[in-house]
Design a protein around this motif. Structure first.
Motif, PDB file in Angstrom:
ATOM      1  N   ASN A  30       0.822  -1.218   0.000  1.00 38.66           N
ATOM      2  CA  ASN A  30       0.000   0.000   0.000  1.00 38.66           C
ATOM      3  C   ASN A  30       0.853   1.264   0.000  1.00 38.66           C
ATOM      4  O   ASN A  30       0.576   2.219  -0.734  1.00 38.66           O
ATOM      5  CB  ASN A  30      -0.929   0.008   1.217  1.00 38.66           C
ATOM      6  N   ALA A  31       1.912   1.257   0.806  1.00 38.41           N
ATOM      7  CA  ALA A  31       2.795   2.430   0.879  1.00 38.41           C
ATOM      8  C   ALA A  31       3.536   2.628  -0.435  1.00 38.41           C
ATOM      9  O   ALA A  31       3.730   3.763  -0.893  1.00 38.41           O
ATOM     10  CB  ALA A  31       3.787   2.270   2.037  1.00 38.41           C
ATOM     11  N   ASN A  32       3.950   1.543  -1.060  1.00 39.05           N
ATOM     12  CA  ASN A  32       4.651   1.641  -2.346  1.00 39.05           C
ATOM     13  C   ASN A  32       3.725   2.162  -3.439  1.00 39.05           C
ATOM     14  O   ASN A  32       4.133   2.967  -4.277  1.00 39.05           O
ATOM     15  CB  ASN A  32       5.209   0.270  -2.730  1.00 39.05           C
ATOM     16  N   LEU A  33       2.472   1.721  -3.420  1.00 36.71           N
ATOM     17  CA  LEU A  33       1.494   2.210  -4.397  1.00 36.71           C
ATOM     18  C   LEU A  33       1.287   3.709  -4.228  1.00 36.71           C
ATOM     19  O   LEU A  33       1.253   4.461  -5.206  1.00 36.71           O
ATOM     20  CB  LEU A  33       0.174   1.458  -4.229  1.00 36.71           C
ATOM     21  N   ALA A  34       1.160   4.154  -2.979  1.00 31.34           N
ATOM     22  CA  ALA A  34       0.985   5.589  -2.716  1.00 31.34           C
ATOM     23  C   ALA A  34       2.205   6.378  -3.195  1.00 31.34           C
ATOM     24  O   ALA A  34       2.070   7.454  -3.789  1.00 31.34           O
ATOM     25  CB  ALA A  34       0.746   5.817  -1.221  1.00 31.34           C
ATOM     26  N   LYS A  35       3.410   5.837  -2.966  1.00 30.78           N
ATOM     27  CA  LYS A  35       4.630   6.507  -3.415  1.00 30.78           C
ATOM     28  C   LYS A  35       4.658   6.617  -4.940  1.00 30.78           C
ATOM     29  O   LYS A  35       5.046   7.661  -5.497  1.00 30.78           O
ATOM     30  CB  LYS A  35       5.859   5.728  -2.924  1.00 30.78           C
ATOM     31  N   THR A  36       4.220   5.569  -5.611  1.00 31.76           N
ATOM     32  CA  THR A  36       4.177   5.571  -7.069  1.00 31.76           C
ATOM     33  C   THR A  36       3.210   6.617  -7.585  1.00 31.76           C
ATOM     34  O   THR A  36       3.507   7.342  -8.550  1.00 31.76           O
ATOM     35  CB  THR A  36       3.778   4.178  -7.592  1.00 31.76           C
ATOM     36  N   VAL A  37       2.038   6.694  -6.963  1.00 27.72           N
ATOM     37  CA  VAL A  37       1.033   7.684  -7.357  1.00 27.72           C
ATOM     38  C   VAL A  37       1.603   9.094  -7.232  1.00 27.72           C
ATOM     39  O   VAL A  37       1.462   9.934  -8.137  1.00 27.72           O
ATOM     40  CB  VAL A  37      -0.237   7.548  -6.492  1.00 27.72           C
ATOM     41  N   ASN A  38       2.279   9.349  -6.122  1.00 26.59           N
ATOM     42  CA  ASN A  38       2.864  10.674  -5.911  1.00 26.59           C
ATOM     43  C   ASN A  38       3.929  10.990  -6.970  1.00 26.59           C
ATOM     44  O   ASN A  38       4.045  12.131  -7.421  1.00 26.59           O
ATOM     45  CB  ASN A  38       3.466  10.771  -4.508  1.00 26.59           C
ATOM     46  N   LYS A  39       4.677   9.962  -7.364  1.00 24.52           N
ATOM     47  CA  LYS A  39       5.705  10.163  -8.395  1.00 24.52           C
ATOM     48  C   LYS A  39       5.060  10.474  -9.741  1.00 24.52           C
ATOM     49  O   LYS A  39       5.528  11.349 -10.481  1.00 24.52           O
ATOM     50  CB  LYS A  39       6.585   8.921  -8.502  1.00 24.52           C
ATOM     51  N   ILE A  40       3.974   9.754 -10.083  1.00 29.09           N
ATOM     52  CA  ILE A  40       3.283  10.010 -11.347  1.00 29.09           C
ATOM     53  C   ILE A  40       2.748  11.434 -11.376  1.00 29.09           C
ATOM     54  O   ILE A  40       2.839  12.128 -12.398  1.00 29.09           O
ATOM     55  CB  ILE A  40       2.140   8.994 -11.556  1.00 29.09           C
ATOM     56  N   LEU A  41       2.201  11.879 -10.270  1.00 30.99           N
ATOM     57  CA  LEU A  41       1.699  13.256 -10.195  1.00 30.99           C
ATOM     58  C   LEU A  41       2.829  14.262 -10.397  1.00 30.99           C
ATOM     59  O   LEU A  41       2.661  15.291 -11.061  1.00 30.99           O
ATOM     60  CB  LEU A  41       1.015  13.497  -8.847  1.00 30.99           C
ATOM     61  N   LYS A  42       3.993  13.950  -9.852  1.00 32.79           N
ATOM     62  CA  LYS A  42       5.134  14.855  -9.956  1.00 32.79           C
ATOM     63  C   LYS A  42       5.644  14.956 -11.390  1.00 32.79           C
ATOM     64  O   LYS A  42       6.013  16.049 -11.856  1.00 32.79           O
ATOM     65  CB  LYS A  42       6.270  14.371  -9.043  1.00 32.79           C
ATOM     66  N   ILE A  43       5.670  13.834 -12.116  1.00 31.98           N
ATOM     67  CA  ILE A  43       6.210  13.858 -13.477  1.00 31.98           C
ATOM     68  C   ILE A  43       5.146  14.202 -14.528  1.00 31.98           C
ATOM     69  O   ILE A  43       5.470  14.372 -15.702  1.00 31.98           O
ATOM     70  CB  ILE A  43       6.880  12.518 -13.842  1.00 31.98           C
ATOM     71  N   SER A  44       3.885  14.303 -14.081  1.00 33.41           N
ATOM     72  CA  SER A  44       2.812  14.716 -15.003  1.00 33.41           C
ATOM     73  C   SER A  44       2.796  16.240 -15.055  1.00 33.41           C
ATOM     74  O   SER A  44       2.019  16.900 -14.353  1.00 33.41           O
ATOM     75  CB  SER A  44       1.467  14.165 -14.533  1.00 33.41           C
ATOM     76  N   ILE A  45       3.664  16.805 -15.855  1.00 31.15           N
ATOM     77  CA  ILE A  45       3.876  18.254 -15.834  1.00 31.15           C
ATOM     78  C   ILE A  45       2.793  19.023 -16.585  1.00 31.15           C
ATOM     79  O   ILE A  45       2.658  20.232 -16.413  1.00 31.15           O
ATOM     80  CB  ILE A  45       5.278  18.610 -16.385  1.00 31.15           C
ATOM     81  N   LYS A  46       2.040  18.338 -17.415  1.00 30.28           N
ATOM     82  CA  LYS A  46       0.955  18.997 -18.133  1.00 30.28           C
ATOM     83  C   LYS A  46      -0.319  18.947 -17.287  1.00 30.28           C
ATOM     84  O   LYS A  46      -0.657  17.910 -16.732  1.00 30.28           O
ATOM     85  CB  LYS A  46       0.714  18.327 -19.486  1.00 30.28           C
ATOM     86  N   ARG A  47      -1.026  20.059 -17.254  1.00 33.22           N
ATOM     87  CA  ARG A  47      -2.181  20.185 -16.381  1.00 33.22           C
ATOM     88  C   ARG A  47      -3.245  19.123 -16.611  1.00 33.22           C
ATOM     89  O   ARG A  47      -3.793  18.559 -15.668  1.00 33.22           O
ATOM     90  CB  ARG A  47      -2.803  21.574 -16.542  1.00 33.22           C
ATOM     91  N   GLU A  48      -3.547  18.848 -17.871  1.00 35.58           N
ATOM     92  CA  GLU A  48      -4.633  17.912 -18.167  1.00 35.58           C
ATOM     93  C   GLU A  48      -4.307  16.494 -17.706  1.00 35.58           C
ATOM     94  O   GLU A  48      -5.184  15.755 -17.245  1.00 35.58           O
ATOM     95  CB  GLU A  48      -4.981  17.923 -19.666  1.00 35.58           C
ATOM     96  N   VAL A  49      -3.023  16.105 -17.784  1.00 35.33           N
ATOM     97  CA  VAL A  49      -2.620  14.778 -17.317  1.00 35.33           C
ATOM     98  C   VAL A  49      -2.703  14.712 -15.799  1.00 35.33           C
ATOM     99  O   VAL A  49      -3.197  13.734 -15.223  1.00 35.33           O
ATOM    100  CB  VAL A  49      -1.200  14.433 -17.793  1.00 35.33           C
ATOM    101  N   LYS A  50      -2.208  15.761 -15.152  1.00 37.82           N
ATOM    102  CA  LYS A  50      -2.263  15.810 -13.690  1.00 37.82           C
ATOM    103  C   LYS A  50      -3.713  15.739 -13.201  1.00 37.82           C
ATOM    104  O   LYS A  50      -4.019  15.056 -12.221  1.00 37.82           O
ATOM    105  CB  LYS A  50      -1.583  17.083 -13.176  1.00 37.82           C
ATOM    106  N   GLU A  51      -4.611  16.439 -13.886  1.00 37.18           N
ATOM    107  CA  GLU A  51      -6.028  16.420 -13.504  1.00 37.18           C
ATOM    108  C   GLU A  51      -6.607  15.016 -13.626  1.00 37.18           C
ATOM    109  O   GLU A  51      -7.383  14.574 -12.768  1.00 37.18           O
ATOM    110  CB  GLU A  51      -6.829  17.386 -14.379  1.00 37.18           C
ATOM    111  N   LEU A  52      -6.222  14.321 -14.691  1.00 36.79           N
ATOM    112  CA  LEU A  52      -6.708  12.961 -14.902  1.00 36.79           C
ATOM    113  C   LEU A  52      -6.238  12.039 -13.784  1.00 36.79           C
ATOM    114  O   LEU A  52      -7.028  11.286 -13.200  1.00 36.79           O
ATOM    115  CB  LEU A  52      -6.216  12.437 -16.252  1.00 36.79           C
ATOM    116  N   VAL A  53      -4.948  12.094 -13.470  1.00 30.52           N
ATOM    117  CA  VAL A  53      -4.396  11.235 -12.426  1.00 30.52           C
ATOM    118  C   VAL A  53      -5.000  11.591 -11.072  1.00 30.52           C
ATOM    119  O   VAL A  53      -5.381  10.706 -10.291  1.00 30.52           O
ATOM    120  CB  VAL A  53      -2.856  11.331 -12.388  1.00 30.52           C
TER     121      VAL A  53
END
Length: 346
Positions: A73-96
């Protein structure tokens, strides 16, 4: 964005990072090895790979299945946070952000179940996927708070009215409160999908539609089996999906009638008596259907949003598969059950 529509483009930076992350996902051979291991061996196996820091973090206090679940669970949360960080375009970040809100909602529901049912907060911990802002610390504070504190915090994360939340908390109406939170989340998915400038049959739109439709189908069957009246069941239905199917199920005479209704839809694979008799099997099959569809998005237009979203679902699927194997080992379930319920793809 143009004329209120959300338009996706090309995302070479994010997709390149995602490709590197994808290479570290567990594969079918890894699951084959894990099936032959005991729970402690599985923990050591995960420690050798991407779960090392999480296993080490929890190993001093936890053992066995609980250790694995917390680490996953903690690793999944860390991954989600990383995806949000590298999703530099607004529309992608909104989707995630939209998709991962489901874990925020689930964390709130986990806290509410624990509090209303008198479960110790330590036992509650293994059910939390600590995505921001619902970290372990946040959930502990929510658990310790009174109904006013809980209601004040929930309204910051949802559009549910405070008075309604407070009333359900006071009356300990857990099912209705969970439904309010679910409807709020899935209604957000419907609204978001309506803003997307995509073709009607685009995999992303189909994923959202399947998610809403199948939740409505599951709830309508669940509450019908519980003997609820038609108008009561309708209160639990999320608007924006294929409401025609749901209305037919609600009005069905019996489960045989429900099976015949499902056979005429794109969800005919769920039209089996054994699924309707054991709703947990229905839910598992439903989840597998949605996840398998999402996994196919990994191979869609390689610089588009599809592989980004596909990876997120792949990581979620990995977490699901690991926990399935570990829980099956703990309960002494045979490998046939594991094979039947593993989702492998991408």
């Amino acid at each position: 964005m143009k004329k209120g529509k959300i338009r996706f483009g090309r995302y070479p930076y994010t997709v390149t990072r995602i490709k590197a992350m994808k290479s570290k996902l567990l594969g079918s051979e890894d699951y084959l090895r894990m099936k032959k291991m005991g729970v402690n061996e599985i923990a050591r196996f995960l420690e050798e790979g991407e779960y090392k820091s999480e296993i080490n973090r929890f190993a001093s206090r936890y053992r066995g299945a609980e250790l694995v679940e917390l680490a996953v669970n903690a690793n999944l949360a860390k991954t989600v946070n990383k995806i949000l960080k590298i999703s530099i375009k607004r529309e992608v970040k909104e989707l995630v952000e939209l998709y991962v809100r489901k874990w925020v909602i689930n964390n709130i529901k986990t806290v509410l179940r624990a509090k209303i049912n008198g479960v110790d907060s330590e036992e509650m911990r293994s059910g939390i996927i600590p995505v921001f802002p619902t970290t372990y610390e946040y959930c502990e504070r929510l658990y310790q708070g009174d109904n006013t504190y809980i209601a004040n915090n929930i309204i910051k994360l949802t559009e549910v009215k405070k008075a309604v939340i407070y009333k359900q908390l006071e009356e300990k109406e857990l099912v209705r409160l969970e439904n309010l939170l679910d409807k709020n989340y899935y209604s957000g998915i419907v609204l978001f999908s309506q803003k997307l400038a995509l073709k009607k049959n685009h995999p992303l739109l189909r994923f959202f539609r399947y998610t809403v439709d199948l939740l409505n189908i599951k709830n309508s069957i669940r509450f019908k089996k519980a003997g609820m009246k038609e108008n009561e069941i309708e209160d639990f239905i999320i608007k924006g999906g294929n409401e025609d199917i749901v209305k037919k199920i609600i009005k069905a005479k019996d489960m045989e009638d429900v099976i015949n209704i499902l056979k005429t839809t794109e969800y005919k694979h769920l039209a089996k008596k054994e699924f309707l008799e054991k709703l947990i099997e229905f839910r598992n099959e439903m989840d597998r259907f949605v996840l398998k569809h999402a996994l196919r998005m990994l191979h869609e237009d390689i610089l588009s949003v599809s592989p980004i979203f596909g990876y997120l679902i792949s990581k979620e699927t990995e977490a699901r598969n690991i926990k399935l194997i570990v829980h099956s080992k703990t309960m002494g379930v045979d490998e046939g059950f594991i094979d039947k319920n593993l989702v492998i793809g991408g």
